[in-house]
Motif scaffolding. Structure first.
Motif, PDB file in Angstrom:
ATOM      1  N   PHE A 124       0.832  -1.207   0.000  1.00 60.25           N
ATOM      2  CA  PHE A 124       0.000   0.000   0.000  1.00 60.25           C
ATOM      3  C   PHE A 124       0.867   1.258   0.000  1.00 60.25           C
ATOM      4  N   THR A 125       1.950   1.256   0.774  1.00 59.80           N
ATOM      5  CA  THR A 125       2.791   2.452   0.875  1.00 59.80           C
ATOM      6  C   THR A 125       3.928   2.483  -0.138  1.00 59.80           C
ATOM      7  N   SER A 126       4.422   1.337  -0.582  1.00 56.71           N
ATOM      8  CA  SER A 126       5.618   1.342  -1.421  1.00 56.71           C
ATOM      9  C   SER A 126       5.378   1.888  -2.821  1.00 56.71           C
ATOM     10  N   THR A 127       4.145   1.911  -3.299  1.00 58.72           N
ATOM     11  CA  THR A 127       3.898   2.536  -4.595  1.00 58.72           C
ATOM     12  C   THR A 127       4.227   4.029  -4.536  1.00 58.72           C
ATOM     13  N   ASP A 128       3.992   4.648  -3.391  1.00 58.13           N
ATOM     14  CA  ASP A 128       4.372   6.053  -3.209  1.00 58.13           C
ATOM     15  C   ASP A 128       5.889   6.199  -3.229  1.00 58.13           C
ATOM     16  N   TYR A 129       6.595   5.244  -2.644  1.00 55.13           N
ATOM     17  CA  TYR A 129       8.057   5.270  -2.642  1.00 55.13           C
ATOM     18  C   TYR A 129       8.587   5.251  -4.070  1.00 55.13           C
ATOM     19  N   ASP A 130       8.035   4.362  -4.882  1.00 60.10           N
ATOM     20  CA  ASP A 130       8.478   4.251  -6.275  1.00 60.10           C
ATOM     21  C   ASP A 130       8.247   5.553  -7.033  1.00 60.10           C
ATOM     22  N   GLU A 131       7.090   6.169  -6.802  1.00 56.95           N
ATOM     23  CA  GLU A 131       6.765   7.425  -7.484  1.00 56.95           C
ATOM     24  C   GLU A 131       7.762   8.526  -7.135  1.00 56.95           C
ATOM     25  N   VAL A 132       8.078   8.668  -5.853  1.00 57.70           N
ATOM     26  CA  VAL A 132       8.997   9.720  -5.417  1.00 57.70           C
ATOM     27  C   VAL A 132      10.419   9.410  -5.884  1.00 57.70           C
ATOM     28  N   LEU A 133      10.808   8.149  -5.857  1.00 57.32           N
ATOM     29  CA  LEU A 133      12.139   7.783  -6.354  1.00 57.32           C
ATOM     30  C   LEU A 133      12.281   8.166  -7.821  1.00 57.32           C
ATOM     31  N   GLN A 134      11.280   7.841  -8.627  1.00 57.45           N
ATOM     32  CA  GLN A 134      11.345   8.125 -10.060  1.00 57.45           C
ATOM     33  C   GLN A 134      11.333   9.617 -10.355  1.00 57.45           C
ATOM     34  N   SER A 135      10.570  10.379  -9.580  1.00 63.09           N
ATOM     35  CA  SER A 135      10.447  11.816  -9.852  1.00 63.09           C
ATOM     36  C   SER A 135      11.495  12.646  -9.099  1.00 63.09           C
ATOM     37  N   GLY A 136      12.105  12.080  -8.053  1.00 62.04           N
ATOM     38  CA  GLY A 136      13.062  12.838  -7.251  1.00 62.04           C
ATOM     39  C   GLY A 136      12.410  13.979  -6.509  1.00 62.04           C
ATOM     40  N   SER A 137      11.153  13.815  -6.179  1.00 65.26           N
ATOM     41  CA  SER A 137      10.363  14.915  -5.636  1.00 65.26           C
ATOM     42  C   SER A 137      10.102  14.762  -4.140  1.00 65.26           C
ATOM     43  N   VAL A 138       9.120  15.508  -3.660  1.00 68.22           N
ATOM     44  CA  VAL A 138       8.665  15.474  -2.274  1.00 68.22           C
ATOM     45  C   VAL A 138       7.184  15.132  -2.286  1.00 68.22           C
ATOM     46  N   ARG A 139       6.771  14.339  -1.324  1.00 71.93           N
ATOM     47  CA  ARG A 139       5.358  13.963  -1.204  1.00 71.93           C
ATOM     48  C   ARG A 139       4.989  13.985   0.275  1.00 71.93           C
ATOM     49  N   VAL A 140       3.800  14.512   0.576  1.00 70.46           N
ATOM     50  CA  VAL A 140       3.294  14.574   1.948  1.00 70.46           C
ATOM     51  C   VAL A 140       1.933  13.891   1.991  1.00 70.46           C
ATOM     52  N   ASP A 141       1.764  12.988   2.955  1.00 70.41           N
ATOM     53  CA  ASP A 141       0.503  12.270   3.116  1.00 70.41           C
ATOM     54  C   ASP A 141       0.129  12.208   4.591  1.00 70.41           C
ATOM     55  N   ASP A 142      -1.173  12.156   4.853  1.00 72.01           N
ATOM     56  CA  ASP A 142      -1.676  11.728   6.149  1.00 72.01           C
ATOM     57  C   ASP A 142      -2.111  10.287   5.963  1.00 72.01           C
ATOM     58  N   ILE A 143      -1.713   9.425   6.891  1.00 72.90           N
ATOM     59  CA  ILE A 143      -2.006   8.003   6.780  1.00 72.90           C
ATOM     60  C   ILE A 143      -2.650   7.523   8.071  1.00 72.90           C
ATOM     61  N   ARG A 144      -3.776   6.837   7.914  1.00 73.37           N
ATOM     62  CA  ARG A 144      -4.427   6.184   9.049  1.00 73.37           C
ATOM     63  C   ARG A 144      -4.259   4.693   8.865  1.00 73.37           C
ATOM     64  N   GLY A 145      -3.729   4.051   9.872  1.00 70.40           N
ATOM     65  CA  GLY A 145      -3.506   2.623   9.740  1.00 70.40           C
ATOM     66  C   GLY A 145      -3.526   1.918  11.070  1.00 70.40           C
ATOM     67  N   HIS A 146      -2.998   0.720  11.062  1.00 71.15           N
ATOM     68  CA  HIS A 146      -2.931  -0.142  12.247  1.00 71.15           C
ATOM     69  C   HIS A 146      -1.549  -0.768  12.229  1.00 71.15           C
ATOM     70  N   LEU A 147      -0.730  -0.419  13.224  1.00 72.47           N
ATOM     71  CA  LEU A 147       0.653  -0.882  13.247  1.00 72.47           C
ATOM     72  C   LEU A 147       0.971  -1.526  14.588  1.00 72.47           C
ATOM     73  N   PRO A 148       1.797  -2.568  14.556  1.00 70.11           N
ATOM     74  CA  PRO A 148       2.215  -3.169  15.826  1.00 70.11           C
ATOM     75  C   PRO A 148       3.178  -2.240  16.558  1.00 70.11           C
ATOM     76  N   ASP A 149       3.028  -2.162  17.872  1.00 67.82           N
ATOM     77  CA  ASP A 149       3.943  -1.343  18.665  1.00 67.82           C
ATOM     78  C   ASP A 149       5.132  -2.190  19.125  1.00 67.82           C
ATOM     79  N   LYS A 150       5.941  -1.647  20.026  1.00 64.86           N
ATOM     80  CA  LYS A 150       7.146  -2.330  20.508  1.00 64.86           C
ATOM     81  C   LYS A 150       6.843  -3.710  21.085  1.00 64.86           C
TER      82      LYS A 150
END
Length: 182
Positions: A124-150
Motif C-alpha cells: 500500500f505504501t511502497s507505490t508512493d516510494y516508487d513514485e517519489v524515487l522516479q520523480s526525485g520529488s517530495v510527497r506529503v501524506d496523512d495516513i491512518r492505519g494499524h501498526l504493531p507497537d514495541k
C-alpha cells in the motif's frame, strides 16, 4: 477525478493528488491522503519545514551539512531490485520510537517486508516510494492505519509522512522518510 479499484485497494486521483484506501487480511482499513507540497508550510510543523528547506539547499544529497541536525529524525530507504531496504533509521525517528530501539538497529539492510506491519500495508505504501524515487520529488501524506507497537500489539495510528527523493554519497538514489504521529 479518477477512481481505480482492485480487490483490496481503492485509489482516487483529484487535482493531481491521491487518496487511497486499503482493507487488510483482517478487515482493518488503511487510508492515505496526499497533500500539496505547500501544506508543509501551512501546517506550521517546524521539523517538516526544516526538512523541506534542507532538502532544497542540499539538492537532496542526504549527507550534505544541511541535513546534519535533521538526519536523526529520518528513515533512509534504498531500492534493491523490486524491494526497498532500510539504509538507516534515525534514533529520533518516529519509526525508532514506535517500533523500538532493538527493531530499528536490527532492521538496517533488511527489506521493508521484514517489518511487522504486513505485506498488504507495505504494498500500500511502497507505490508512493516508487513514485517519489522516479520523480526525485517530495510527497506529503496523512495516513491512518494499524501498526504493531514495541510489544507487538496492533494499534490504530494516524501519522503524517513526508517522502523526499534523495541521493547517497556514491550517487545512488533513495528516499528519506520523515513521519510524525498526529
Amino acid at each position: 477525478e479518477t477512481w481505480k479499484q482492485s480487490s483490496d485497494l481503492r485509489v482516487k486521483t483529484e487535482n493531481g493528488l491521491v487518496t487511497k484506501s486499503f482493507l487488510d487480511e483482517e478487515g482493518r482499513q488503511y487510508l492515505a491522503q496526499q497533500h500539496p507540497t505547500s501544506f508543509i508550510v501551512e501546517m506550521k510543523n517546524r521539523l517538516f519545514a526544516e526538512m523541506l528547506k534542507a532538502w532544497g539547499i542540499s539538492a537532496g544529497r542526504i549527507e550534505d551539512p544541511a541535513f546534519d541536525d535533521l538526519r536523526d529524525h529520518l528513515v533512509l530507504l534504498r531500492k534493491n531490485g523490486n524491494d526497498w531496504l532500510f539504509a538507516a533509521i534515525g534514533h529520533e525517528s518516529t519509526y525508532a520510537k514506535w517500533f523500538g530501539w532493538g527493531w530499528s538497529k536490527s532492521a538496517i539492510g533488511r527489506s521493508i517486508g521484514h517489518d511487522d506491519v504486513g505485506e498488504g500495508y507495505n504494498a500500500f505504501t511502497s507505490t508512493d516510494y516508487d513514485e517519489v524515487l522516479q520523480s526525485g520529488s517530495v510527497r506529503v501524506d496523512d495516513i491512518r492505519g494499524h501498526l504493531p507497537d514495541k510489544e507487538g500489539t496492533t494499534q490504530p495510528v494516524l501519522f503524517r509522512r513526508m517522502l523526499l527523493g534523495c541521493s547517497f554519497p556514491e550517487g545512488d538514489h533513495g528516499l528519506a522518510v520523515l513521519a510524525a504521529v498526529v
